[in-house]
Enzyme design. Structure first.
Site, PDB file in Angstrom:
ATOM      1  N   GLY A  73     -36.037  15.580   9.162  1.00 31.61           N
ATOM      2  CA  GLY A  73     -37.001  15.795   8.250  1.00 31.61           C
ATOM      3  C   GLY A  73     -36.449  16.971   7.433  1.00 31.61           C
ATOM      4  O   GLY A  73     -35.133  17.516   7.438  1.00 31.61           O
ATOM      5  N   GLY A  74     -37.037  17.618   6.627  1.00 32.01           N
ATOM      6  CA  GLY A  74     -36.737  18.740   5.743  1.00 32.01           C
ATOM      7  C   GLY A  74     -36.162  20.011   6.381  1.00 32.01           C
ATOM      8  O   GLY A  74     -35.362  20.583   6.012  1.00 32.01           O
ATOM      9  N   ASP A  77     -50.058  19.082  10.516  1.00 37.64           N
ATOM     10  CA  ASP A  77     -48.934  17.881   9.846  1.00 37.64           C
ATOM     11  C   ASP A  77     -49.484  16.700  10.418  1.00 37.64           C
ATOM     12  O   ASP A  77     -47.938  15.883  10.616  1.00 37.64           O
ATOM     13  CB  ASP A  77     -47.637  18.804   9.967  1.00 37.64           C
ATOM     14  CG  ASP A  77     -46.567  17.914   8.937  1.00 37.64           C
ATOM     15  OD1 ASP A  77     -46.943  17.220   7.916  1.00 37.64           O
ATOM     16  OD2 ASP A  77     -45.487  17.908   9.363  1.00 37.64           O
TER      17      ASP A  77
END
Length: 338
Positions: A78-79, A192
């Site tokens: 992911g980021g 999230d």
């Protein structure tokens, strides 16, 4: 694969997935030395200049991290981080190891919150929440977490194969709500929740057992610049399609009801087989979440028209009009599903 955006940020993947390519050559910084700190708050507060950097996590497959973990394959990225299946150098069972990207290593608040995920995990002892065993930093400053390695597949992967049968969808969502209820009772809000953060551990077809991943990640996202920020590689940190309107407006003050919104979006998509907010890009998606509602379920799947009132309440734009607790929402689902 209509849920490709939702699946772009998984933190785990099936152990039965195919092998990755032959390991690429390793840079010297990819090979760690034994950790000088085993948990957050131990005194090592600054980032070393040689903190491990990578754009493609496959570059690290075959490397040894901290002289402790041999990285076998990429499970997801992911980021903020990448996750690897890893085996202990000294022998023993495999685990999942999450490594923070170097671009966030200069921000001590990000590092501290990342390492503190082990504390968030410890606060909620529930079979529906994946365990984080250890938080550590290698001598080069690279922070990493050692986590439970799960058999099965990410919910995102299952959704990419099409609509989920209603009985299975109900079972999955009820198990998610049980885990959320335990987390909320302990004062932990996920913020999230998305298909990539739900892992199916039951039977390959028809199973409903699920575990939630990445509790505590929202605090890291806050410190990293918020869910709307993009990383150097252009990856957005958050997932707007699953964020509630109030969360998009003010993420720091979103409460447990934001998790219930996200769970409702998941449920809607499990039943319909399409994203709740279709959009050509994430900016348009954010706008849709703030200004519109998903297509009524009876228009997409007439056989589920009796679920219409449930989704009208679950996805009400005003907080007061929604379900207020995970238990209340679970009871409503049970009532409709009878």
């Amino acid at each position: 694969r209509r849920f490709k955006v939702a699946a772009a940020f998984p933190v785990a993947a099936s152990r039965a997935a195919g092998s990755w390519a032959i390991p690429m050559p390793l840079s010297p910084s990819a090979v760690g030395k034994r950790s000088e700190v085993e948990s957050p708050g131990s005194g090592l507060e600054t980032r070393a200049p040689d903190m491990l950097e990578f754009e493609d996590p496959q570059e690290l497959v075959g490397a040894t991290l901290d002289r402790r973990w041999r990285l076998k394959r990429v499970l997801g990225q992911g980021g903020l981080s990448a996750v690897f299946e890893a085996e202990p150098v000294e022998g023993g069972g495999t685990s999942a190891v999450k490594v923070l990207r170097a671009e966030f290593g200069e921000n001590q608040e990000v590092v501290t919150r990342f390492l503190n995920e082990v504390q968030a995990s410890a606060r909620v002892d529930h079979p529906g929440i994946a365990r984080v065993y250890e938080a550590a930093r290698a001598p080069d400053g690279t922070p990493y977490l050692v986590m439970e390695l799960l058999p099965g597949e990410a919910l995102a992967d299952r959704m990419n194969r099409g609509r989920v049968p209603v009985e299975q969808a109900v079972g999955i969502v009820q198990n998610i709500l049980r885990a959320l209820s335990a987390a909320h009772a302990a004062g932990v809000v996920h913020r999230d929740l998305k298909p990539g953060n739900v892992f199916l551990t039951g039977a390959a077809d028809g199973g409903t057992e699920a575990k939630l991943l990445d509790f505590g990640i929202s605090l890291v996202l806050d410190a990293a610049g918020g869910m709307h920020r993009k990383t150097r590689t252009g990856m957005m940190l958050g997932t707007p399609g699953y964020m509630s309107p109030e969360q998009i407006k003010d993420i720091k003050h979103a409460d447990a009801r934001a998790d219930l919104w996200s769970c409702s979006i998941l449920f809607y998509e499990l039943l319909t087989g399409v994203p709740a907010f279709e959009a050509e890009n994430e900016f348009v998606r954010v706008t849709k979440v703030l200004t519109s509602s998903p297509t009524p379920i009876e228009q997409l799947a007439p056989q589920f028209a009796h679920w219409g009132p449930f989704f009208q309440r679950a996805l009400a734009r005003e907080l007061a009009g929604r379900f207020q607790t995970a238990y209340e929402m679970a009871q409503a689902i049970e009532s409709v599903a009878r």
